[in-house]
Design an enzyme around this catalytic site. Sequence first.
Site, PDB file in Angstrom:
ATOM      1  CE  LYS A 216      23.852  39.015  37.912  1.00  0.00           C
ATOM      2  NZ  LYS A 216      22.764  38.836  37.087  1.00  0.00           N
TER       3      LYS A 216
ATOM      4  NE  ARG B 122      23.925  41.851  31.276  1.00  0.00           N
ATOM      5  CZ  ARG B 122      24.547  42.145  32.131  1.00  0.00           C
ATOM      6  NH1 ARG B 122      24.847  41.558  33.192  1.00  0.00           N
ATOM      7  NH2 ARG B 122      24.692  43.644  32.528  1.00  0.00           N
TER       8      ARG B 122
HETATM    9  N1  HH2 Z   1      22.401  41.474  35.623  1.00  0.00           N
HETATM   10  C1  HH2 Z   1      22.938  42.692  35.521  1.00  0.00           C
HETATM   11  C2  HH2 Z   1      22.546  43.695  34.967  1.00  0.00           C
HETATM   12  N2  HH2 Z   1      21.829  43.557  33.945  1.00  0.00           N
HETATM   13  N3  HH2 Z   1      20.224  41.979  32.669  1.00  0.00           N
HETATM   14  C3  HH2 Z   1      19.941  41.086  32.245  1.00  0.00           C
HETATM   15  N4  HH2 Z   1      19.111  40.689  31.183  1.00  0.00           N
HETATM   16  N5  HH2 Z   1      20.217  39.799  33.173  1.00  0.00           N
HETATM   17  C4  HH2 Z   1      20.913  40.035  34.212  1.00  0.00           C
HETATM   18  O1  HH2 Z   1      21.379  38.877  34.915  1.00  0.00           O
HETATM   19  C5  HH2 Z   1      21.607  41.150  34.425  1.00  0.00           C
HETATM   20  C6  HH2 Z   1      21.453  42.158  33.615  1.00  0.00           C
HETATM   21  C7  HH2 Z   1      23.824  42.777  36.845  1.00  0.00           C
HETATM   22  O2  HH2 Z   1      25.072  42.626  36.470  1.00  0.00           O
HETATM   23  P1  HH2 Z   1      26.241  43.766  36.144  1.00  0.00           P
HETATM   24  O3  HH2 Z   1      25.654  44.378  34.773  1.00  0.00           O
HETATM   25  O4  HH2 Z   1      27.547  42.916  35.943  1.00  0.00           O
HETATM   26  O5  HH2 Z   1      26.236  44.728  37.252  1.00  0.00           O
HETATM   27  P2  HH2 Z   1      25.762  46.166  37.465  1.00  0.00           P
HETATM   28  O6  HH2 Z   1      24.266  46.091  37.537  1.00  0.00           O
HETATM   29  O7  HH2 Z   1      26.296  46.515  38.864  1.00  0.00           O
HETATM   30  O8  HH2 Z   1      26.379  47.145  36.516  1.00  0.00           O
END
Ligand code: HH2
Length: 285
Positions: free
Chosen positions: A221, A255
């Site tokens: 992040k 996660r």
């Molecule tokens: N962060 C992201 C997406 N979903 N869900 C939960 N429960 N907690 C989080 O911190 C969280 C989440 C964002 O990260 P990422 O999936 O890597 O990126 P993107 O949303 O751009 O696909």
Amino acid sequence: MHWQTARFRIDLAQPRVMGIVNVTPDSFSDGGRYQGASAALRHCEQLVAQGADILDLGAESTRPGTPPVPLDEELERLLPVLREAVGLGVPVSVDTYKPEVMRRALDLGADIVNDIWALRQPGALDAVARHPSCGVCLMHMHGEPQTMHRAPMEGDAVPQVQAFLAERAGKLAAAGIGRERVVLDPGIGFGKTVAQNFALLARQHELLGGGHAWLAGWSRKSSLGQVTGLPVQERLVPSVAAALLSVERGARIVRVHDVRETVAALKVLAATASAEQDKTGKNTP
Ligand code: HH2
């Protein structure tokens, strides 16, 4: 403590690693890499082999400023991967806020609904309540993905996040979704400043209590980029450090993108905890 999900009752006596599988062209750290169904499935298999306890499949990026994905497109990206992923022997979570996606995913055998909107979209709470036992992760978000980076929260994030999630968990309890099915997540990076994100880590113990397990999602992040000066593809070490710190401070699920490295780091933590118990005599036969 356990997390009850559709097919698995996950024992949280040991911390669990949720591996991120983004089936998206535009995710902030791995957009486009695992876009096709077969590439995404290979990624799922790889993460399981590396020790992922849970897979989290997402077909819509929540990257700040990203436009929403139409329902049909999200289903088209997600369902072919999900259909196979549920056969890999680990619980499968679906990262969505759309009730129709939740319904279709649960019908296909998904175990957990992971919702960055904490089931606030119309129909989402019903979609989960209809299922007898699926797990759910409720995340705190200030604002919405399109605009949250421009207008972060104000004031002390810790009590605000705590109160919001307690209120949402209360709504789920009233709808018959018991505490064992519900995990809470402070939503690192979702409409929060760098200082607020770190306050949520430093004072994570203030969030615990209330009997829910907590999940933390620090992986790659931007707050980690802010304090280290590292670009997104070089945030492995800070991501593992943050995962370790959050587990030390009481999170039961992390996660992460980098499963192998996180699992290894958590083994060091487990060995340390076990040595500590030996000294106090709790662990001696
Ligand atoms: N962060 C992201 C997406 N979903 N869900 C939960 N429960 N907690 C989080 O911190 C969280 C989440 C964002 O990260 P990422 O999936 O890597 O990126 P993107 O949303 O751009 O696909």
